[in-house]
Design a protein around this motif. Structure first.
Motif, mmCIF file in Angstrom:
data_model
loop_
_atom_site.group_PDB
_atom_site.id
_atom_site.type_symbol
_atom_site.label_atom_id
_atom_site.label_comp_id
_atom_site.label_asym_id
_atom_site.label_seq_id
_atom_site.Cartn_x
_atom_site.Cartn_y
_atom_site.Cartn_z
ATOM 1 N N HIS A 194 -45.779 -6.439 57.301
ATOM 2 C CA HIS A 194 -44.792 -6.567 58.363
ATOM 3 C C HIS A 194 -44.838 -5.426 59.361
ATOM 4 O O HIS A 194 -44.052 -5.382 60.287
ATOM 5 C CB HIS A 194 -43.402 -6.753 57.769
ATOM 6 N N GLY A 231 -45.871 -5.872 51.194
ATOM 7 C CA GLY A 231 -44.891 -6.495 52.087
ATOM 8 C C GLY A 231 -44.629 -5.638 53.312
ATOM 9 O O GLY A 231 -44.635 -6.127 54.448
ATOM 10 N N ILE A 232 -44.406 -4.363 53.081
ATOM 11 C CA ILE A 232 -44.138 -3.449 54.203
ATOM 12 C C ILE A 232 -45.338 -3.445 55.148
ATOM 13 O O ILE A 232 -45.196 -3.608 56.366
ATOM 14 C CB ILE A 232 -43.874 -2.014 53.689
ATOM 15 N N LYS A 249 -42.443 1.804 40.151
ATOM 16 C CA LYS A 249 -42.459 0.628 39.281
ATOM 17 C C LYS A 249 -43.567 -0.310 39.768
ATOM 18 O O LYS A 249 -43.993 -0.215 40.918
ATOM 19 C CB LYS A 249 -41.110 -0.084 39.356
ATOM 20 N N LEU A 283 -44.215 -4.356 47.138
ATOM 21 C CA LEU A 283 -43.429 -3.852 48.255
ATOM 22 C C LEU A 283 -44.352 -3.186 49.294
ATOM 23 O O LEU A 283 -44.199 -3.390 50.497
ATOM 24 C CB LEU A 283 -42.391 -2.853 47.726
ATOM 25 N N GLY A 295 -41.495 2.149 58.612
ATOM 26 C CA GLY A 295 -42.521 1.687 57.673
ATOM 27 C C GLY A 295 -43.442 2.805 57.202
ATOM 28 O O GLY A 295 -43.743 2.909 56.006
ATOM 29 N N LYS A 322 -43.510 -3.310 40.619
ATOM 30 C CA LYS A 322 -43.163 -4.155 41.766
ATOM 31 C C LYS A 322 -43.287 -3.408 43.098
ATOM 32 O O LYS A 322 -43.318 -4.016 44.161
ATOM 33 C CB LYS A 322 -41.755 -4.734 41.612
ATOM 34 N N ASP A 323 -43.370 -2.091 43.027
ATOM 35 C CA ASP A 323 -43.538 -1.320 44.252
ATOM 36 C C ASP A 323 -44.871 -1.632 44.939
ATOM 37 O O ASP A 323 -45.007 -1.467 46.155
ATOM 38 C CB ASP A 323 -43.437 0.184 43.971
ATOM 39 N N TRP A 350 -41.590 4.859 54.736
ATOM 40 C CA TRP A 350 -41.350 4.123 53.490
ATOM 41 C C TRP A 350 -42.632 4.076 52.654
ATOM 42 O O TRP A 350 -42.634 4.340 51.446
ATOM 43 C CB TRP A 350 -40.862 2.714 53.844
ATOM 44 N N LYS A 395 -43.335 7.406 51.112
ATOM 45 C CA LYS A 395 -42.472 7.671 49.955
ATOM 46 C C LYS A 395 -42.922 6.867 48.739
ATOM 47 O O LYS A 395 -42.923 7.379 47.616
ATOM 48 C CB LYS A 395 -41.029 7.312 50.293
ATOM 49 N N LEU A 396 -43.291 5.608 48.986
ATOM 50 C CA LEU A 396 -43.691 4.760 47.854
ATOM 51 C C LEU A 396 -44.968 5.267 47.194
ATOM 52 O O LEU A 396 -45.048 5.360 45.971
ATOM 53 C CB LEU A 396 -43.885 3.315 48.334
#
Lengths: 429, 516
Positions: free
Chosen positions: A380, A376-377, A367, A373, A350, A369-370, A353, A356-357
């Motif tokens: 969680h 969400g990441i 984008k 994300l 996580g 929608k990221d 990720w 990177k995002l």
């Protein structure tokens, strides 16, 4: 106004030496404590409402009470790893008043019946390692450590242990692993350290400031200590104020003071022509506050909790309107990705990720929608791992996105910072 | 014995058991990678999440001790969502190279994705690059990119083999399994790390790329590599055996087996086997079926053995089943033969034990042989047999030769020494490539079945264990019992070879070729 209890004599160079420390009533509280019933000390620390100053704010006396009565040797570990970005209060304490920590630790060790303690100092803190080592030598030479301390019959040994600078080693079980010579990784709980800690023996891990504060509970008594602070957040606390203020530094204030007073008066307020934009209240892992929130919140555990954040280690990072929040989150995500120990999957993967995002936003490759994300990441990663590093990475991501979403959306749409008007690539070419 | 409720069903578990053990006990699905019943709890994959009534948040089942009255579920929407994301976290940096991965078909990631995942992946960032084809030791290869860092292999070398070759180096998503400098993974149990690796990160040099697992059948049997008798699973197809993996048996081998035992299958495969019976008349070798050979022996030798029983010897090795020993010894005893010998090239190390699984006696059934012989006149030493052949005291010798010749360094020389007898009958599963010469002018080599091809029992160091027929590799081979039946002039039935034998007594087997 600053209320200097712990930091009363920090400006006096002689306070560093045993002689100077003793001239200013040093080790008198130890003498007093050694005549007390250890159980009474624990009761007093509980009654004084001292809460862990390292970040979690867990009541110190209650933690001590978890020790099992099984006759096993007990260890006291002082957490001087101070790794939370923005925090530098323990450093000041160890540099300016090493004997204050030692005295607090001997009293605490006496209270919990420990014959051996370690001060775990992060590797970068060279000056602290030097000052603590020297102070320990002085204390041993003066009979304040070793056998039969001050004729009380209480024996105690203390050592400095130098870490290698990993953020994770500030987590108490990772610190224990590191102290045991293992890779600095948190251990699965239960068992908790109070039951099975260092070398599988009952172990108490306390922050530098918490241990030093014990001395003042002995000196001033429960009522005296509770004179400052609020009902649930008693006493004074050191805050490391950094960022875009005129006078950054460590300031000791009673808990419950308004953040506005701390930032605007004590720390000298914003730099000329700049406006407050946001504040990270308790170290880089705590959820960020907007200027509006920051100006109404009080510096205590409960007020922070009401706004969904934490008092943490007391690292107040002040951010003015010249800063791009996407940039800042990029810095934080890089840090947590770098520091994740890699044990638990959600954190190991996580943090990478997220990093990177956020950097893909900065590179103009993301984008819209990221952003979902990232949420969400982060959601969680929270509360799903052995230790709180995963939460520490997720909380800033969630709060930055929630409170400054417009800046993130602007960056994705325009490929440049809303605040700075230029892209990350242009700045960091 | 606490009782708890899991997904609505009450279950009673033993004191101190964890919730994941309770799930396993009732055969309830629960996602997990790092937990393994034979290893300590790591709690790092974070997949075995459960809701416990009254707890502050989701807990991991592997580190939660089952308590009386506990109400547990992993069927809530929240848990399903956590597990789905947990799967995704495991897979974002996994190369997903299933088409070229040896683990495909038996991969934890594939299986659990189908059970608990089934989402559309959202990861479109570049993956972390790690080392490929890392040579960890003599038997194991690592692909670090496939590794999910469950730490099972590390815990195995720390806790079970106690050889401590493996560690996880670096941190965060740069973490990689590796060996310490100058200490490759070369312990005697190293291939267990491949078995417990839930993904294709650790693969066996012996097995990798040789066969897709879905083209292999598998069955349970007992390893015949030493007197421990580990419970194993053998993987095979019509070409033969491909690998052996351990099967759990707490009383005998736990979850493990040694690397040596995994090579035993090679002795059972066709290229190592005596495929047909052979006879030698002093000048020429002639091939014939085992049945025919035994028929000839019945006609030429059976009566002779009876009349000259004092000049007949039988050499046994500890590689046959108890039932075969009983039949063979009974047959010879009824003919008046009393000279039984034991051939064991590892007898001097028979007492050795490494405190885990490996025993010095490399025969699976030395105890069974000795126990059975004790019912008769006992066993004499192999040298006595050789001396008796040399002096002419024995002129007819039957040799029940070993199946696993790697533990019989004197295989060839013993053959040569014993073949000095006038009548020399050699029963063996293994090929006889070096046997061009025989000193006997009446030599018979009879092909035997391997342990894979028969049903029976071994009296191992820990227990008497029964194992069943798995598959047929050499169609014409016999068990000792069958050979003895034929030697007495009786008939045996051959059935379709794909049918498993049900029991030794009802020993019909192989092919509808009618009765011999």
């Amino acid at each position: 106004m600053e209320t200097k209890i712990l930091s009363e004599h920090y400006d006096k160079p002689s306070f560093k030496t045993l002689k100077g420390y003793k001239e200013l009533s040093g080790y008198e509280d130890l003498a007093k404590a050694l005549k007390m019933d250890p159980k009474k000390i624990i009761e007093d620390v509980k009654a004084a409402g001292l809460r862990g100053r390292g970040g979690a704010g867990f009541p110190t006396g209650v933690k001590w009470g978890f020790l099992p009565d099984n006759g096993e040797p007990r260890y006291l570990l002082c957490n001087a790893d101070e790794g939370e970005p923005g925090t530098f209060k323990d450093r000041l304490m160890m540099e300016a008043a090493p004997h204050q920590l030692i005295e607090g630790m001997i009293i605490s060790a006496f209270a919990i019946g420990s014959k051996k303690s370690y001060i775990y100092i992060r590797g970068e803190y060279n000056s602290c390692i030097r000052s603590m080592t020297k102070a320990l030598e002085e204390a041993y030479a003066d009979g304040l450590l070793g056998k039969n301390i001050m004729g009380s019959g209480f024996d105690h040994d203390m050592d400095v242990y130098v870490g290698a600078g990993a953020y994770i080693c500030g987590e108490e079980t990772a610190m224990i692993s590191s102290l045991e010579g293992l890779k600095g990784q948190p251990k699965l709980k239960p068992p908790f350290p109070a039951i099975e800690g260092y070398l599988k023996k009952p172990t108490i891990v306390n922050n530098v400031e918490s241990l030093a504060a014990v001395k003042y509970i002995i000196r001033d008594g429960v009522e005296g200590y509770r004179k400052y602070g609020t009902e649930k957040s008693a006493g004074t606390k050191l805050f490391s104020v950094s960022g875009n203020v005129t006078k950054p530094g460590n300031y000791e204030i009673p808990l419950g003071m308004s953040m506005k007073e701390l930032i605007m008066d004590i720390a000298g307020g914003m730099k000329p022509g700049r406006k407050l934009k946001a504040v990270i209240p308790g170290g880089s892992s705590t959820p960020i506050l907007t200027a509006e929130e920051a100006l109404k919140v009080n510096m205590d555990y409960e007020s922070m909790a009401e706004l969904g954040t934490f008092l943490g280690s007391g690292a107040v990072i002040v951010i003015d309107d010249s800063n791009c929040m996407v940039d800042l989150l990029g810095v934080l995500m890089h840090f947590y990705h770098h520091e994740s120990c890699g044990q638990c999957t959600p954190c190991r993967e996580g943090t990478g990720w997220l990093n990177k995002l956020v950097h893909s936003i900065l590179k103009g490759e993301a984008k819209m929608k990221d952003l979902e994300l990232i949420n969400g990441i982060s959601n969680h990663m929270m509360g799903k791992t052995i230790c709180a590093l995963s939460d520490a990475a997720a909380m800033p991501a969630l709060s930055f996105l929630k409170k400054f979403r417009d800046e993130f959306e602007y960056y994705i749409k325009e490929g440049r910072s809303k605040v700075k008007g230029v892209s990350y690539a242009e700045v960091n070419h | 014995m606490p009782k708890l409720t899991i997904n609505g069903t009450e279950v009673e578990v033993k004191e101190g058991a964890t919730v994941i053990e309770a799930f396993k006990q009732m055969n309830e699905d629960i996602a997990h990678y790092c937990w393994h019943p034979g290893l300590s709890i790591a709690g790092v994959c974070r997949l075995c999440m459960i809701d416990v009534e009254g707890a502050r948040g989701p807990q991991i089942a592997c580190n939660t001790v089952a308590k009386e009255g506990m109400v547990v579920t992993n069927q809530s929407e929240q848990i399903k969502d956590i597990v789905k994301w947990g799967m995704d976290f495991h897979l974002i940096n996994h190369p997903l190279d299933c088409p070229i991965c040896d683990q495909a078909g038996e991969c934890g990631l594939q299986e659990q994705y189908m059970k608990f995942g089934q989402y559309d992946p959202e990861m479109d960032q570049p993956k972390v690059k790690k080392r490929k084809v890392v040579d960890l030791g003599e038997k194991v290869v690592l692909d670090s990119e496939r590794c999910i860092l469950c730490s099972r292999c590390v815990r195995f070398t720390d806790e079970v083999s106690k050889t401590k070759e493996l560690g996880i180096f670096n941190r965060g998503d740069r973490s990689e399994v590796g060996t310490f400098a100058d200490k490759p993974l070369n312990n005697k149990y190293s291939l267990n790390t491949v078995d417990i690796c839930p993904v294709g990160a650790l693969t066996s040099k012996d097995f990798r790329f040789r066969q897709r697992v879905w083209y292999l059948k598998n069955d349970n049997t007992v390893c015949n590599g030493c007197s421990t008798g580990c419970n194993v699973k053998v993987y095979y197809n019509e070409e033969g055996l491909f690998r052996v993996t351990p099967e759990h048996n707490e009383e005998v081998n736990g979850y493990w087996m040694c690397d040596e035992g995994r090579d035993i299958y090679k002795f059972a495969n066709k290229n190592q086997r005596l495929l047909k019976a052979k006879k030698y008349d002093g000048s020429n070798w002639q091939e014939l079926t085992a049945g025919k050979a035994m028929q000839e022996l019945h006609h030429s030798l059976f009566d002779d053995v009876k009349t000259n029983c004092s000049k007949v010897g039988v050499v046994f090795t500890g590689q046959y089943t108890n039932e075969e020993y009983a039949d063979a010894m009974q047959t010879f005893k009824s003919l008046g033969v009393a000279s039984f010998f034991e051939w064991n090239d590892t007898a001097d190390k028979a007492g050795d034990f490494d405190d885990l699984l490996i025993r010095g006696d490399k025969n699976p059934n030395t105890k069974g042989l000795q126990d059975e012989a004790a019912n008769h006149s006992g066993l004499k030493k192999l040298e006595d047999a050789i001396n008796a052949v040399n002096s002419g005291q024995i002129d007819t010798i039957f040799v029940m030769a070993p199946e696993n010749i790697s533990v019989y360094p004197n295989y060839q020389s013993t053959y040569e020494a014993l073949s000095k007898a006038k009548n020399f009958i050699w029963f063996g599963a293994n090929k006889t490539d070096g046997f061009e010469k025989s000193n006997s002018q009446n030599t018979y080599l009879i092909p035997m079945k391997s342990y894979i091809e028969k049903t029976g029992t071994f009296s191992g160091a820990k227990a008497i264990q029964k194992f069943n027929y798995v598959t047929t590799i050499v169609a014409g081979a016999l068990t000792l019992s069958e050979a003895m039946t034929l030697f007495q002039g009786k008939e045996i039935e051959f059935e379709l070879r794909s049918k498993p034998m049900t029991s030794l007594k009802n020993n019909h087997f192989t092919l509808n070729r009618g009765k011999l």
